[in-house]
Design a protein around this motif. Structure first.
Motif, PDB file in Angstrom:
ATOM      1  N   ILE A   1       1.233   4.551  -2.536  1.00 31.12           N
ATOM      2  CA  ILE A   1       1.108   5.952  -2.109  1.00 31.12           C
ATOM      3  C   ILE A   1       2.349   6.752  -2.523  1.00 31.12           C
ATOM      4  CG2 ILE A   1       0.854   7.475  -0.103  1.00 31.12           C
ATOM      5  CD1 ILE A   1      -0.536   5.005   1.268  1.00 31.12           C
ATOM      6  N   ILE A   2       3.515   6.134  -2.336  1.00 33.19           N
ATOM      7  CA  ILE A   2       4.756   6.813  -2.731  1.00 33.19           C
ATOM      8  C   ILE A   2       4.798   6.978  -4.249  1.00 33.19           C
ATOM      9  CG2 ILE A   2       7.277   6.565  -2.830  1.00 33.19           C
ATOM     10  CD1 ILE A   2       7.073   5.254  -0.057  1.00 33.19           C
TER      11      ILE A   2
ATOM     12  N   VAL B   1       7.442   3.018   6.701  1.00 38.69           N
ATOM     13  CA  VAL B   1       7.603   2.548   5.328  1.00 38.69           C
ATOM     14  C   VAL B   1       8.917   1.774   5.287  1.00 38.69           C
ATOM     15  CG1 VAL B   1       8.065   3.340   2.988  1.00 38.69           C
ATOM     16  CG2 VAL B   1       6.451   4.591   4.386  1.00 38.69           C
ATOM     17  N   THR B   2       8.940   0.631   4.601  1.00 42.84           N
ATOM     18  CA  THR B   2      10.216  -0.071   4.493  1.00 42.84           C
ATOM     19  C   THR B   2      11.016   0.532   3.336  1.00 42.84           C
ATOM     20  OG1 THR B   2       9.402  -1.714   2.957  1.00 42.84           O
ATOM     21  CG2 THR B   2       9.168  -2.225   5.299  1.00 42.84           C
TER      22      THR B   2
ATOM     23  N   LYS C   1       2.280   7.357  -6.288  1.00 40.79           N
ATOM     24  CA  LYS C   1       1.395   8.452  -6.693  1.00 40.79           C
ATOM     25  C   LYS C   1       2.038   9.817  -6.424  1.00 40.79           C
ATOM     26  CE  LYS C   1      -2.213   7.214  -4.355  1.00 40.79           C
ATOM     27  NZ  LYS C   1      -3.504   7.340  -3.682  1.00 40.79           N
TER      28      LYS C   1
ATOM     29  N   ARG D   1       0.830  -1.191   0.000  1.00 40.90           N
ATOM     30  CA  ARG D   1       0.000   0.000   0.000  1.00 40.90           C
ATOM     31  C   ARG D   1       0.875   1.255   0.000  1.00 40.90           C
ATOM     32  NH1 ARG D   1      -4.368   2.907   2.054  1.00 40.90           N
ATOM     33  NH2 ARG D   1      -3.142   3.908   3.667  1.00 40.90           N
ATOM     34  N   SER D   2       1.943   1.191   0.804  1.00 35.98           N
ATOM     35  CA  SER D   2       2.844   2.342   0.885  1.00 35.98           C
ATOM     36  C   SER D   2       3.524   2.589  -0.456  1.00 35.98           C
ATOM     37  CB  SER D   2       3.894   2.108   1.961  1.00 35.98           C
ATOM     38  OG  SER D   2       3.276   1.859   3.187  1.00 35.98           O
TER      39      SER D   2
END
Lengths: 244, 316
Positions: free
Chosen positions: A6-7, A90-91, A9, A2-3
């Motif tokens: 988001i990143i 966030v990884t 976008k 999911r992250s």
């Protein structure tokens, strides 16, 4: 993941928030047009295909892609936002992938905007559209490979100019590794196995094969493993020297 | 009280340079901990290790029971962090940036909307929501950074020099904001403005050369001052009487030292230092009353934090 989305976008939107996107797209379209029609003798060849268009892509990418990739991490370092990003839940892998995919998607947009070329050739003759599609796929894969190299080198420095120059040199080595210029350097002392390995690393060999319409699994594996390797290296570098 | 942040034997070496040298402390719910120290003492380095940006050379950091190295994501979810200089993505507008942070923090839908509205109102960002952060003034940029840090209502808030470079009004605003949040959270903030420690912190830690050299409430630290319980007395008397008055003051049982601040023809001002920092103001005022001195001013010093700070940080 999911992250990553988001990143992705955020990163993609950031290209369009600045003139970077428009400058890049205009120059890319302009140069690919010039190369195709003037240097590539598109008309005088009298053949209904886009080979003269694709043939120049490695050289076009050599300068344009490092310009896109140089900011990926160098800018985060320079502005200090890497500290913000890396202290969010966030990884490193998610961040590296998100940023890379955004830049790759951006080049896909630029590449997609060359569609008038495809319309032209279909208007003038009856090309094999499958070969053209293969050419686009090959070009996109090659762009991804260039970008992954740029991502890794951008992670090394906070200076975008340095990131750009080194990326160009490394990418040039990957283009030329099939050429005598590079191979002769190794032939004198390295075993044949190494020379063969080096020559098989050339972008050109794999790209040319795909752009002629032959989508061989080995070429796909080549590009994807190259991207995986450089992105993995990016993640390790970020993890190791995020605060430097 | 529940321990929210637990730091044990934290060390960080950069090559041969020891930036942080064996620091341990704990912070419990409701505390506002001020991190003090000269520039380069290791404040930011320590904060970067607490937030998981830097990996410690040795030692452990636990945030709400989660080890920052073993389970970084669950620890980071509980932290709100304002890095030094409040870095943000300059091309984004404040609204876009905060929305990005909200998404990364896992806020969604109505909940996200509500939370964003609440925070934007709390830090007064309404007027600049659609401006690129690049074009904002320093004060607004800092507010965007603060909004970003408190958006997900973190249990632990870490602020690296939150008021650095702001004007007095903006400083006041930020401090009020911090004090307002104190009850529900653990707040660790670094600063080199000593008045700030008094204004907002319930506890202060002084770091010098990477080592923790003092830990206590601001008043406790002040009591280490040479000036703690010192008394300044100004009295109207002719200058001829000065030697006699000085002698009398020095003869008081608890007075250790006298310093002459002013001896003008009509006004005498002295500063008196107690033995063992014991309170001497009662003694002095009683003596003055007995002698019918015309006292203009009698002032009790509670200690100077800056003097304590200088003594502690230069001694090590």
């Amino acid at each position: 993941m999911r992250s990553t989305w988001i990143i992705f976008k955020r990163e993609l939107a950031s290209y369009f928030a600045t003139p970077i996107a428009y400058v890049f797209i205009v120059i890319f379209l302009f140069l690919s047009g010039i190369f195709t029609f003037y240097l590539g003798n598109f008309f005088s060849r009298g053949q209904a295909d886009l080979l003269p268009f694709f043939n120049f892509h490695p050289w076009l990418y050599l300068f344009l892609i490092p310009a896109l990739a140089m900011r990926l991490w160098a800018e985060e370092r320079k502005s200090g936002t890497i500290e913000l990003l890396m202290t969010l839940p966030v990884t490193v892998t998610e961040a590296v992938l998100g940023k890379f995919l955004a830049t790759w998607a951006f080049t896909a947009i630029a590449l997609g905007l060359t569609f008038p070329m495809w319309i032209t050739v279909n208007y003038l003759g009856n090309p094999d559209n499958f070969v053209i599609l293969a050419g686009y796929i090959g070009s996109l894969l090659m762009a991804g490979a260039f970008l992954s190299i740029g991502s890794c080198i951008s992670a090394l420095t906070k200076n975008q100019v340095i990131a750009f120059v080194i990326t160009v040199v490394v990418c040039l080595a990957f283009i030329l590794s099939g050429f005598p210029l590079v191979l002769d350097f190794f032939k004198g002392w390295a075993p044949q196995l190494i020379v063969n390995t080096i020559s098989s690393f050339s972008f050109l060999t794999h790209f040319n094969a795909i752009s002629k319409g032959v989508i061989d699994l080995r070429d796909l594996i080549y590009f994807f493993s190259l991207m995986a390797f450089w992105l993995f290296a990016t993640a390790i570098l970020i993890e190791m020297k995020k605060a430097d | 009280m529940e321990t929210m942040v637990e730091i044990q034997n934290l060390c960080k070496h950069f090559g041969s340079l020891v930036a942080v040298d064996n620091i341990s402390f704990q912070v419990t719910q409701g505390e506002i901990l001020g991190f003090l120290g000269p520039n380069g003492a290791g404040k930011s380095t320590t904060m970067k290790m607490i937030t998981g940006f830097l990996t410690p050379t040795s030692g452990t950091v636990k945030v709400a029971g989660h080890d920052i190295l073993q389970s970084p994501l669950s620890a980071k979810r509980r932290i709100g962090y304002l890095p030094e200089g409040a870095p943000t993505y300059p091309d984004m507008t404040s609204a876009q940036f905060l929305d990005f942070i909200a998404q990364i923090r896992g806020l969604q839908g109505l909940n996200k909307r509500k939370r964003l509205d609440e925070i934007i109102q709390r830090v007064n960002l309404e007027s600049v929501l659609d401006q690129p952060i690049d074009t904002l003034s320093k004060g607004f940029k800092r507010r965007v950074g603060l909004a970003q840090a408190i958006l997900h209502d973190p249990e632990v808030l870490i602020l690296d020099e939150p008021t650095d470079g702001l004007d007095p009004n903006q400083k006041h605003e930020v401090r009020t904001l911090i004090s307002d949040m104190a009850k529900e959270k653990v707040i660790i903030l670094s600063t080199h403005i000593l008045e700030e420690v008094h204004a907002v912190c319930s506890r202060a830690i002084i770091i010098a050369n990477g080592r923790l050299v003092a830990d206590g409430t601001p008043s406790e630290l002040e009591s280490r001052s040479l000036y703690y319980n010192a008394v300044t007395i100004s009295l109207r008397a002719p200058q001829q009487q000065a030697p006699e008055i000085r002698k009398q003051l020095l003869n008081l049982p608890q007075v250790a030292k006298l310093e002459t601040l002013e001896e003008s023809p009509s006004l005498l001002t002295y500063q008196l230092f107690p033995k063992n920092k014991s309170p001497i103001i009662a003694e002095i005022s009683q003596h003055a009353r007995e002698r019918n001195w015309k006292v203009e001013e009698l002032h009790l010093d509670t200690g100077h934090l800056d003097e304590v700070f200088r003594t502690i940080t230069t001694a090590h």
